[in-house]
Every structure is written in structure tokens, then in C-alpha cells.
Design an enzyme around this catalytic site. Sequence first.
Site, PDB file in Angstrom:
ATOM      1  N   ASN A   1      52.838 -16.352 -12.152  1.00  0.00           N
ATOM      2  CA  ASN A   1      52.190 -17.655 -12.053  1.00  0.00           C
ATOM      3  C   ASN A   1      52.801 -18.579 -13.110  1.00  0.00           C
ATOM      4  O   ASN A   1      52.366 -18.621 -14.252  1.00  0.00           O
ATOM      5  CB  ASN A   1      50.685 -17.505 -12.256  1.00  0.00           C
ATOM      6  CG  ASN A   1      50.021 -16.811 -11.093  1.00  0.00           C
ATOM      7  OD1 ASN A   1      49.852 -17.391 -10.029  1.00  0.00           O
ATOM      8  ND2 ASN A   1      49.671 -15.543 -11.298  1.00  0.00           N
ATOM      9  N   GLU A   2      53.822 -19.296 -12.695  1.00  0.00           N
ATOM     10  CA  GLU A   2      54.583 -20.144 -13.602  1.00  0.00           C
ATOM     11  C   GLU A   2      53.818 -21.434 -13.921  1.00  0.00           C
ATOM     12  O   GLU A   2      52.804 -21.742 -13.277  1.00  0.00           O
ATOM     13  CB  GLU A   2      55.937 -20.483 -12.972  1.00  0.00           C
ATOM     14  CG  GLU A   2      56.838 -19.279 -12.701  1.00  0.00           C
ATOM     15  CD  GLU A   2      57.460 -18.692 -13.963  1.00  0.00           C
ATOM     16  OE1 GLU A   2      56.991 -18.986 -15.080  1.00  0.00           O
ATOM     17  OE2 GLU A   2      58.435 -17.916 -13.830  1.00  0.00           O
ATOM     18  N   PRO A   3      54.275 -22.198 -14.931  1.00  0.00           N
ATOM     19  CA  PRO A   3      53.642 -23.480 -15.245  1.00  0.00           C
ATOM     20  C   PRO A   3      53.471 -24.337 -13.999  1.00  0.00           C
ATOM     21  O   PRO A   3      54.379 -24.455 -13.181  1.00  0.00           O
ATOM     22  CB  PRO A   3      54.627 -24.107 -16.232  1.00  0.00           C
ATOM     23  CG  PRO A   3      55.231 -22.939 -16.943  1.00  0.00           C
ATOM     24  CD  PRO A   3      55.362 -21.872 -15.888  1.00  0.00           C
TER      25      PRO A   3
END
Length: 642
Positions: free
Chosen positions: A174-176
Site C-alpha cells: 500500500n504505497e503513498p
Amino acid sequence: MNADIASYPNIKYTEPGKFEETRFEKIHNVCVNSSAEGSIIVAQEIANLIKDKQKTNSNCILGLATGSSPIKVYEELIRMHKEEGLSFANVITFNLDEYYPMHKSNIQSYHYFMHEHLFNHVDILPEHINIPNGTVSNDDLYQYCIDYEMKIKALGGLDFQLLGIGRTGHIGFNEPGSHFNSGTRCITLDHITRVDAAPAFLGIDNVPRKAITMGVGTVRSAKRIVLLGWGISKAEIIKKTIEGNITSHVPATYLQEHNNTTFVLDIGASSELTRIKTPWIVTSCVWNEALKLKAVVWLSELTNKSFLKLTDKDYNDNGMSGLLAEEGTAYNLNIKMFNKLQHTITGWPGGKPNADDSNRPERANIPKKRVIIFSPHPDDDVISMGGTFDRLVEQGHDVHIAYQTSGNIAVSDEEALKFAEISKSLSPDCNESEVIIDCLNRKKANAIDSPEVRKLKGFIRRSESLAATRYLGLNDENVHFLDLPFYETGAIKKNNLSQEDINIMSDLIAKIKPHQIYAAGDLADPHGTHKVCLDALFEALKALKHNTYMNDCWVWLYRGAWHEWESYEIEMAVPMSPDQVLKKRHAIFYHQSQKDGVMFQGDDSREFWVRVEDRNRLTAKKYNDLGLADYAAIEAFKRYHF
């Protein structure tokens, strides 16, 4: 305390922000001495949960992570299965993520990782293992992700979710930008995440750009969450996550609103937390000498003043009135700390003969010292302490260099092919050159090198090392290539440290009987070799410490190309003139295979010689800013007491 975890006494959940010492913190965390210690604690909690579920004839639903952080947790679970009878028959697992596209047989796949590190060694039922499928067609991917999510919910959700954390603040992938309630889906990987994965893929160009990941909402639905944070490279993002505001730019901050999350952190990962880095801000301190120096350095940097310019007001305004009351006046404290830092500086790293050594970091009473410089890879010696190495040789000490690993994996195929073709040209009938050329031409992406290719790549690193040590005036007989067995796998993943590795280290130390040992204390090395090499030294020292010659042995730790000791940690600072900086640069240049596009340089695009020169200049500037002499560059060391 949450009653659900009352049976896990080692890492009891506590509501953050409730007590004075944690008022900056919004996520409960536990700090341990090492990742090994923390991993055992977490593995014990998981084992207890599995056993509790077995008592009620229930399945235990575990969310599992990959990467380097959980490896020792899995090792301990395997040990408990084999030695204590811990059964996984009632365990159902869901992995957080998988690269996309990625075939499960690929050694970089998380399917391969989980079977290699856990599933192949315990009695979990194959049908209870759930790992995102990296081969699902693009047309079916959306529905596949929904089905993965629904399967977790149908089982009542995750009882326990194990997490690591990326430097972007990602949990899972879950990236930025990930949403608070996001579910399982396909995402595009952040560049920093791909950089961090590059060593495992032998270069960033081979790292997939996409992945399937459980969502933030999926993770947050777990009844219990434990996040592992190991190493100084995670310290900054850990601080942002625990003390910062909730933001999609750091997805891990969403865990602040989960009421049963614990971060388990080692010394490095916790080092930026306010209560660790500047404890005087949050509580009363017991002021030992090391903490006093740390505080005064911090205050000097905060106020942009040198030591001798700090005032009573500076101390009082910044939470240090207790220290001032103990010392009397700022003037007295400033002089004391100035002298303490001044005494770390020496142009004689082996000690200055026939001189008063009471205010010097090293002893003068052994004029000619036997010295071993341990170098994890065949260039760490000149990169990290090339100036000090040069000084020790020039000042007449009996210096030995010990290269702990061959470093063969860091030689590119193109470089190896060049040497093989030269060898073939010189000796047309040489069958081995032909075999190597054929192996390299037929090699598939990410494949493990053949023994012949590894041998050649090792020889390339050896020849470069000898060229550099000769340039610095060292005789070849004082150069030792240890080729520790743990490293010689041909892959990024190394074997665990063995007794054979420790014996090789011990034998060399026993043979030379050194007065000084220098070793790499930089544990931010992106592929972990430095840590294993340091552990090998520590184990060797433990085995040899009863010998009388070890009473005269001092161990100095340098840091590599990723981080430097903080000013308050430095116990020996060796200044370099501009000419010495240039000489060190030339010594590094002899390691030609590691120049112009080195394979494992982490997230820093600068070449090693550039970044280390910048680092040495910055250390010198910090000393000057604190009020000490103005040097061109400084190499720094911290003493290890065994």
C-alpha cells in the site's frame, strides 16, 4: 490493556499517549536490543495464539509478510515446530502481497519466499496457504482481488497480521496515496520501493512495476497487528508513522487508529523516536557522560551555535535545565564537552609513540601494533577507512587486511564476460574460458551464476583488492581472502552464519594476535552481508576472549557507504588532508568493477567514492560547526567493548 492479548506478557498492548514518556507517540511500541530478540518475542505471541485456537478446536487465521524483516520470526516458528511440537494444522494463512506479473516458481516470488522460509518446514496444510497469484490474467485480476478479500472475510477476518514497513511508509504494498478503506487490489510500485527491491532482482530494471496487495482496510480489520521495524534505515519512517499525523502519504500512519497494534523495534529503528533521541524533552534523565555529550551536540545543532557559545538560556529554553543544575553553569559544561570531543581527534590511529596518551583515543605504550582490518566486501576497507588504513601503514604498524567475502555477486555479467574474452584471446585453447563465456551468453535473467562464473567474478574482486592494497603500500602476504562460506550461495539470499565461518575468523585472529581490530559496524548495508560479517567477528571474539593476548586487543568499528556515526557517538576521529582525500579516492578507483553503475548502491545514485567523500567532509564540517578545528575530511570510529 486489551483483554484479548492478556496471555502475551512479552509485548502487552498499551494505549499510546497515556503516559508522560509516550506523549509524542500515537502507536504502541516496544524497543528491543536486537531483531533476533524481537523476532523470538513475536514468534512466541504467534505460537501462543495458535495454541489458544487449538484448545477451542478453531482455525487460526494469520496474515503474513515477506521481506527480510520477518525471516527470523519464521525461523523461530520452525524451531518451535521441530523442537517443541508446535503444530500448524489449524493455521490458515493469507499473504499480504505478490509482485505482478510473477510466476510462483520464480525465486523472487513471494510464493517461493514463503515456502522457502516457512511452509516447507512446518505441517501446514497446502490448501490452507493463500498467496496472491501473480499469474492471473489482467482480465480476471479485478474479480480475483475481490475473491481474495471475500475469502478472508468468510473465515471471520484475520486473527493476527504480521507487517514490515517500507521506507515510503507502505504496509504490504500500500504505497503513498493508498486509501484508508482500500481493499485487495493491483497497484503500481513506488520508485523507492523498487530501489529497495533491486538487490534481490540484480538491478532495478528487473523489478516488476506492479503488485497485488491486501488493502489498508483489509490490514486494519485484523484483530491484532504487529509491525516489525529493524535497522537504522527504517528509523525516519518509523518516527513519522508513530509520531506524525495520519496521512495517505505515509500509509502506515493509518495504524494509529487501530486499537491493538504494536510496533516491535530494534535499537536502530527506534533511534529517531523523541523519547529515544532526545529523552530530556519528555522526562527527567539520569545524566551519564554519554547522554550529556549527546544532549550538548543536539543543542549546538539546534541553536546553530558552537559548544563554547551556548548559554544558560539555551539550556533552559530547550528542556535541559536539569542538566544545567547538575553541572553548575553552561560555561563549565561547555568546556567539559568541548574537551571530550576534542580528545577524540587523532592523526595517530595506532597511537602516538613516546607521547602522553591520557587524552588520546589510542594507546602509546605499544609503539608498533599488529592490526587486522576486516572488510565485509573487497572494497569496504578503502571506502570506509582508506585514510586511516594509509596512516596505519605509513606509521609503521603491522597491518593485515582480511576480506571476509569474495564479493563475486556484485560483479556484473558484462564485466565478467570482458575478462573471460580477454582470457580466451590470450589462451585460445583454454576450455574454462570457453565454458564461462558460454554460461554467461546463455544465462537467463535473475539466474544463479555457475561455479565457474562465480570463481571468475571472485578473481576479479581479488585482483582489484590487491591493486588497491599495493597502492597503499601493503605487502601481498598481509592480505587475506577469507571467502566465508555463508556468502558463497551465488544468490542474494545467503546462508545463516555457521561455525565454519566463525572458525575461519577465529583462526586468523589467533594467528595474528592483533592489538587493534577494525570492522564494519554499518548495519544499513542493503543486502545484510555487513551484519553477518560483524556477527562472525563478535562470535569469534567471544570464543577467543579468554586468551591473554586478547587483553591487549581493542576493536574499532567503522561505518560503510550508507551511514556515519553521529558526532556524539564518535570515539576516534582521524582527520585527512586534501592530499589524503585524493589518495583515498585513487585507492577506491582500483575497484573498477564497482565503478560506473555499481549493482548494490541502495537508494543513493552517487558512486561510492563520491558519497564517502561527501560523508567524510560532512563529519569534518560537523566538528567545525561544534567549535573544533577545520579539517578537509574526517573518518570516524566507535570502540566496541567485548
